[in-house]
Design an enzyme around this catalytic site. Structure first.
Site, PDB file in Angstrom:
ATOM      1  N   HIS A 143       0.811  -1.215   0.000  1.00  0.00           N
ATOM      2  CA  HIS A 143       0.000   0.000   0.000  1.00  0.00           C
ATOM      3  C   HIS A 143       0.839   1.258   0.000  1.00  0.00           C
ATOM      4  O   HIS A 143       0.454   2.288  -0.560  1.00  0.00           O
ATOM      5  CB  HIS A 143      -0.922   0.031   1.223  1.00  0.00           C
ATOM      6  CG  HIS A 143      -1.772   1.255   1.299  1.00  0.00           C
ATOM      7  ND1 HIS A 143      -1.364   2.415   1.914  1.00  0.00           N
ATOM      8  CD2 HIS A 143      -2.989   1.525   0.779  1.00  0.00           C
ATOM      9  CE1 HIS A 143      -2.304   3.336   1.793  1.00  0.00           C
ATOM     10  NE2 HIS A 143      -3.295   2.818   1.118  1.00  0.00           N
ATOM     11  N   CYS A 144       2.025   1.208   0.586  1.00  0.00           N
ATOM     12  CA  CYS A 144       2.774   2.444   0.846  1.00  0.00           C
ATOM     13  C   CYS A 144       3.542   2.985  -0.356  1.00  0.00           C
ATOM     14  O   CYS A 144       3.259   4.080  -0.847  1.00  0.00           O
ATOM     15  CB  CYS A 144       3.737   2.226   2.012  1.00  0.00           C
ATOM     16  SG  CYS A 144       2.898   1.968   3.594  1.00  0.00           S
ATOM     17  N   ILE A 145       4.527   2.239  -0.835  1.00  0.00           N
ATOM     18  CA  ILE A 145       5.473   2.790  -1.803  1.00  0.00           C
ATOM     19  C   ILE A 145       4.829   3.181  -3.129  1.00  0.00           C
ATOM     20  O   ILE A 145       5.076   4.281  -3.630  1.00  0.00           O
ATOM     21  CB  ILE A 145       6.653   1.825  -2.029  1.00  0.00           C
ATOM     22  CG1 ILE A 145       7.355   1.547  -0.698  1.00  0.00           C
ATOM     23  CG2 ILE A 145       7.651   2.426  -3.019  1.00  0.00           C
ATOM     24  CD1 ILE A 145       8.460   0.524  -0.799  1.00  0.00           C
ATOM     25  N   ILE A 167       1.832   4.047  -3.737  1.00  0.00           N
ATOM     26  CA  ILE A 167       0.642   4.895  -3.602  1.00  0.00           C
ATOM     27  C   ILE A 167       0.918   6.206  -2.870  1.00  0.00           C
ATOM     28  O   ILE A 167       0.622   7.297  -3.371  1.00  0.00           O
ATOM     29  CB  ILE A 167      -0.475   4.116  -2.877  1.00  0.00           C
ATOM     30  CG1 ILE A 167      -0.954   2.964  -3.764  1.00  0.00           C
ATOM     31  CG2 ILE A 167      -1.640   5.032  -2.525  1.00  0.00           C
ATOM     32  CD1 ILE A 167      -2.020   2.097  -3.149  1.00  0.00           C
ATOM     33  N   ASP A 168       1.502   6.117  -1.676  1.00  0.00           N
ATOM     34  CA  ASP A 168       1.612   7.289  -0.808  1.00  0.00           C
ATOM     35  C   ASP A 168       2.283   8.505  -1.447  1.00  0.00           C
ATOM     36  O   ASP A 168       1.790   9.633  -1.294  1.00  0.00           O
ATOM     37  CB  ASP A 168       2.341   6.921   0.488  1.00  0.00           C
ATOM     38  CG  ASP A 168       1.571   5.886   1.301  1.00  0.00           C
ATOM     39  OD1 ASP A 168       0.421   5.588   0.925  1.00  0.00           O
ATOM     40  OD2 ASP A 168       2.117   5.382   2.292  1.00  0.00           O
TER      41      ASP A 168
END
Length: 435
Positions: A270-272, A274-275
């Protein structure tokens, strides 16, 4: 009794909205700390599993969840009217991107509206869902103040970014340092006190939610940029006849000024992926384009296609065509030793392989079956016969449970995008190709 006192003596009832990879581990830790915790989720299956003490998140210990439920410290519900019972509410819902890489805050907004309807004096709300700087004060706060309550006086609002690394054997929710930024000093104090009572880690405070929101974006922007850099270096190194993996190992011997990052078939989780694009979206409001982030994203998004191009070249060298070839993918989760498929680059590789006409089978010791874009897939057992009949084995996730020596012994062609055959491939130099 004042909320701060209830937090300190652990009589405050805690609500956690969203029982996924962030919410469930957090709910468990709060319950383990001695708080009564009520989890909320719109997915009936998750609610039922929690109430039966059945775990579905890798970072949660099954026996701990079962005991907390049996002892009455943790329960779950889909009835958002029960938010009225809670003194503190943490929002841990998804914040995806749409197909145009625009932020989708619908889950956050909907959850906040549910809280706002049941807001009562002396209540703490903490947003943990990753988002762009300004969300807490510009989106969440107005919704909570619609019913006449004033922040810092009647209720308290803060942002504290989640820092979950699925599969990490050292850092879990309990011992990972926390960042907290409240709308007012009292907001920060209440949130800081709650986390200090739950975690065995530093709780670092910043001057506002914006700094806390930006800190999460910076953490993952640092990673996406460096991964983009090493992926580009891997492409160039291949053209130059240089082993990028040896280059990284050599550079990592420097005890200062260098941190190793590794290439691969893309980025997942989810992090890299998307954020950082939450920041590119917000930056446009200030007439600024985050060029480095966007370029890193382009390089990382290209990697699944690059893997296919390389695989086609490898097959051609062996007088084979990708169309009609039997390809065995080893690993479909986005990182090693977990069952998490979110944004996995292996899924894009799978799509491209099938589009090119390959016959694809998948072995993943952590995933038995999965659905992707309406298609149901079942993974297969890793057997000698399967390896022998495959035209090529494509390693897309570096699971430690896979016997790579067995793979090299029985496969004719192995394309290793994760360097997991290091130390083994020297016996089979003609079989293995690296990214």
């Amino acid at each position: 009794m004042a909320l701060l006192d209830k937090i300190k003596d652990k009589t405050a009832k805690i609500g956690v909205i969203g029982l996924g990879y962030v919410g469930l581990p957090l709910a468990v830790e709060k319950a383990k700390a001695g708080y009564k915790v009520l989890g909320f989720d719109i997915q009936k299956e998750k609610v039922e599993k929690v109430n039966k003490g059945i775990n579905y998140i890798g970072d949660v210990v099954n026996s701990e969840l079962e005991k907390l439920v049996d002892d009455g410290y943790l329960s779950a519900t889909g009835d958002y009217d029960r938010i009225k019972e809670c003194d503190c509410v943490t929002i841990c819902v998804p914040t995806p991107l749409d197909k145009y890489k625009q932020p989708d805050l619908s889950f956050v907004v909907d959850s906040t509206k549910e809280v706002a309807k049941r807001l009562h004096p002396e209540m703490l709300i903490v947003l943990e869902s990753t988002t762009y700087p300004g969300t807490t004060e510009e989106v969440i706060l107005p919704l909570l103040q619609e019913y006449g309550f004033k922040v810092g006086k009647d209720f308290y609002l803060a942002f504290s970014p989640e820092r979950v690394d699925p599969g990490n054997l050292i850092y879990k929710t309990k011992n990972t340092p926390k960042v907290v930024g409240g709308v007012t000093e009292k907001c920060t104090l209440h949130a800081k006190t709650l986390y200090e009572n739950v975690l065995n880690a530093e709780v670092f405070t910043v001057s506002s939610p914006k700094e806390a929101e930006m800190s999460k974006i910076l953490e993952n922007t640092f990673r996406i940029v460096n991964i983009g850099l090493i992926n580009e270096m891997a492409i160039l190194a291949k053209k130059m006849g240089i082993n990028i993996w040896q280059v990284i190992d050599a550079a990592a011997t420097k005890p200062f000024g260098f941190m190793p990052f590794y290439p691969g078939p893309g980025v997942g989780g989810h992090c890299i992926p998307i954020d950082p694009f939450y920041l590119t979206y917000k930056a446009r409001e200030f007439d600024y384009h985050t060029r480095i982030i966007e370029l890193a994203g382009e390089i990382n998004d290209y990697m699944p296609e690059y893997v296919i191009e390389r695989l086609m070249d490898i097959l051609n060298e062996n007088k084979k065509c990708l169309n009609g070839s039997k390809i065995l993918m080893l690993g479909v989760s986005y990182k090693n030793d977990i069952d998490d498929l979110r944004e996995s680059p292996a899924l894009k590789v799978l799509e491209l392989l099938e589009k090119k006409g390959a016959e694809v089978k998948i072995h993943d010791p952590y995933i038995k079956n999965f659905s992707h874009k309406g298609i149901e897939y079942k993974t297969v057992d890793l057997t000698k016969e399967l390896l022998e009949e495959s035209d090529a084995v494509l390693i897309t996730t570096g699971h430690k449970k896979v016997n790579y020596n067995f793979v090299l012994e029985n496969a004719d062609i192995v394309f290793d995008t994760k360097n997991v055959t290091k130390g083994l491939r020297e016996k089979y130099p003609e079989k293995v190709s690296l990214l």
